[in-house]
Scaffold this motif. Structure first.
Motif, mmCIF file in Angstrom:
data_model
loop_
_atom_site.group_PDB
_atom_site.id
_atom_site.type_symbol
_atom_site.label_atom_id
_atom_site.label_comp_id
_atom_site.label_asym_id
_atom_site.label_seq_id
_atom_site.Cartn_x
_atom_site.Cartn_y
_atom_site.Cartn_z
ATOM 1 N N THR A 48 84.915 64.082 37.806
ATOM 2 C CA THR A 48 85.025 65.242 36.927
ATOM 3 C C THR A 48 85.659 64.849 35.605
ATOM 4 O OG1 THR A 48 85.764 67.564 36.820
ATOM 5 C CG2 THR A 48 87.308 65.975 37.775
ATOM 6 N N GLY A 49 85.348 65.585 34.563
ATOM 7 C CA GLY A 49 85.887 65.317 33.234
ATOM 8 C C GLY A 49 85.271 66.268 32.223
ATOM 9 N N MET A 50 85.992 66.530 31.145
ATOM 10 C CA MET A 50 85.534 67.450 30.099
ATOM 11 C C MET A 50 84.981 66.690 28.898
ATOM 12 S SD MET A 50 85.595 70.752 30.488
ATOM 13 C CE MET A 50 85.665 71.321 28.779
ATOM 14 N N ILE A 94 87.609 61.534 41.394
ATOM 15 C CA ILE A 94 87.963 60.725 40.217
ATOM 16 C C ILE A 94 88.001 61.676 39.029
ATOM 17 C CG2 ILE A 94 87.291 58.860 38.668
ATOM 18 C CD1 ILE A 94 85.819 57.542 40.959
ATOM 19 N N ALA A 95 89.192 61.873 38.470
ATOM 20 C CA ALA A 95 89.356 62.774 37.321
ATOM 21 C C ALA A 95 89.552 61.936 36.062
ATOM 22 C CB ALA A 95 90.553 63.693 37.544
ATOM 23 N N MET A 122 91.637 58.468 35.755
ATOM 24 C CA MET A 122 91.300 57.467 34.745
ATOM 25 C C MET A 122 91.745 58.039 33.405
ATOM 26 S SD MET A 122 87.514 56.166 36.004
ATOM 27 C CE MET A 122 87.395 54.925 34.728
ATOM 28 N N THR A 123 92.831 57.516 32.850
ATOM 29 C CA THR A 123 93.361 58.033 31.594
ATOM 30 C C THR A 123 93.798 56.872 30.686
ATOM 31 O OG1 THR A 123 95.762 58.140 31.936
ATOM 32 C CG2 THR A 123 94.433 59.826 33.044
ATOM 33 N N GLY A 124 94.032 57.243 29.445
ATOM 34 C CA GLY A 124 94.558 56.265 28.497
ATOM 35 C C GLY A 124 96.055 56.378 28.348
ATOM 36 N N ASP A 135 96.929 59.755 43.105
ATOM 37 C CA ASP A 135 97.272 58.769 44.135
ATOM 38 C C ASP A 135 97.066 57.360 43.608
ATOM 39 O OD1 ASP A 135 97.704 60.512 46.643
ATOM 40 O OD2 ASP A 135 95.802 61.255 45.854
ATOM 41 N N ALA A 136 96.113 57.200 42.711
ATOM 42 C CA ALA A 136 95.863 55.910 42.072
ATOM 43 C C ALA A 136 95.464 56.175 40.627
ATOM 44 C CB ALA A 136 94.758 55.151 42.793
#
Length: 322
Positions: A48-50, A94-95, A122-124, A135-136
């Motif tokens: 998911t993601g915008m 996975i966000a 998954m971020t910067g 969790d990860a």
């Protein structure tokens, strides 16, 4: 005002290449954990993601799905209005959010947590809310965007996509995912044809198979080649086993010899110990052999070395394998 398009493009590629290269420093224990969470999952991986992150997430989900890790993309805005019903306790999420503070994504995190679903972010920004709740966490931080304004997601989306590919391929390897497995999820188009098509699907057999006995004259062999139109003929021993092959190329070489084609037997000029294939061989594998050996056709034999079919480059071309 004149714009140097190529210089600008070169700078963009340089920045994005550097962004991808820098990701290696983030391949730590958290990456291992993310892979293990997906491997251990009995359900699917929901991505998911915008905005631009959503577009990248959709591609990552597609890559995971096609490489052995069942996955699909869910829009976070739609998720909070009913689509969260797609999630089960056996799934992994996975966000994706470069800032790690995207409101639409954070809104659905409590539901994910309540269901006990494992969350991979998954971020910067490793210090972001999303990263801390996960969790990860897979860090996709970049030094700068390729956009000169520093606004349009460019290097950051490239880095995220690359990290997604790294995740998918690592999982592919861990699952022992093969070319045949890949073909099952890509049956359409040229890719499917290359991976799934076998020689038994395209070979000439029965009355279409060019074959003459070893005691036939060269003239008889030439007539068989002309009649069947494959540019070659198989030559068999009295017991039916393959003795050799005679091709158009052999004919051209024969022209330099003083041989009576009406009385000389084909066994005198045929190519012995010729390259053969079996009917179950993938067409793509046959193509590789033919290109490597610089030949235009193959005789297909059974387990007893009896000719059962023949094919040439034109057959591969018509089948879309090349």
């Amino acid at each position: 005002m004149h714009t140097d398009f190529r210089s600008r493009a070169a700078e963009v590629l340089k920045i994005e290449a550097a962004a991808v290269a820098q990701l290696q420093q983030y391949l730590d224990g958290s990456f291992d954990l993310a892979c293990q969470l997906i491997l251990d999952s009995r359900g699917k991986t929901i991505v998911t993601g915008m905005g631009k992150s959503g577009h990248i997430g959709s591609k990552i989900a597609a890559t995971l799905a096609s490489t052995g890790s069942p996955a699909f993309f869910v829009h976070p805005g739609e998720a909070s209005h009913g689509d969260l019903g797609m999630l089960t306790r056996d799934d992994v999420v996975i966000a994706i959010s470069n800032s790690g503070e995207t409101a639409e994504v954070l809104t659905i995190v409590p539901v994910i947590k309540r269901l006990g679903i494992k969350l991979i972010a998954m971020t910067g920004n490793p210090a972001s809310t999303l990263a801390k709740l996960a969790d990860a966490h897979l860090c996709v931080k970049v030094e700068q965007e390729a956009c000169p304004l520093g606004l349009a997601p460019t290097a950051s989306t490239t880095a995220t996509l690359a990290m997604g590919d790294a995740l998918a391929v690592s999982l592919l390897d861990a699952r022992g995912f093969s070319a045949d497995d890949f073909a099952l999820s890509h049956p359409g188009g040229s890719l499917g044809r290359k991976l799934l098509l076998r020689l038994e699907d395209i070979m000439h057999r029965g009355e279409e198979l060019p074959v003459v006995p070893s005691n036939a004259t060269i003239k008889d062999a030439l007539l068989e080649i002309s009649k069947k139109g494959l540019g070659m003929t198989a030559i068999t021993q009295p017991d039916g086993h393959l003795a050799g092959i005679f091709t158009d190329g052999d004919l051209r070489r024969l022209l330099d010899l003083r041989i009576d084609i009406h009385s000389s037997q084909i066994a005198e000029v045929m190519t012995r110990n010729c390259i053969t294939a079996n009917a179950q061989m993938l067409a793509a594998e046959a193509l590789q052999i033919m290109q490597q050996k610089k030949i235009n056709g193959l005789i297909i034999v059974d387990e007893h070395k009896v000719p059962v079919g023949a094919m040439n480059m034109h057959d591969l071309l018509r089948a879309g394998v090349m």
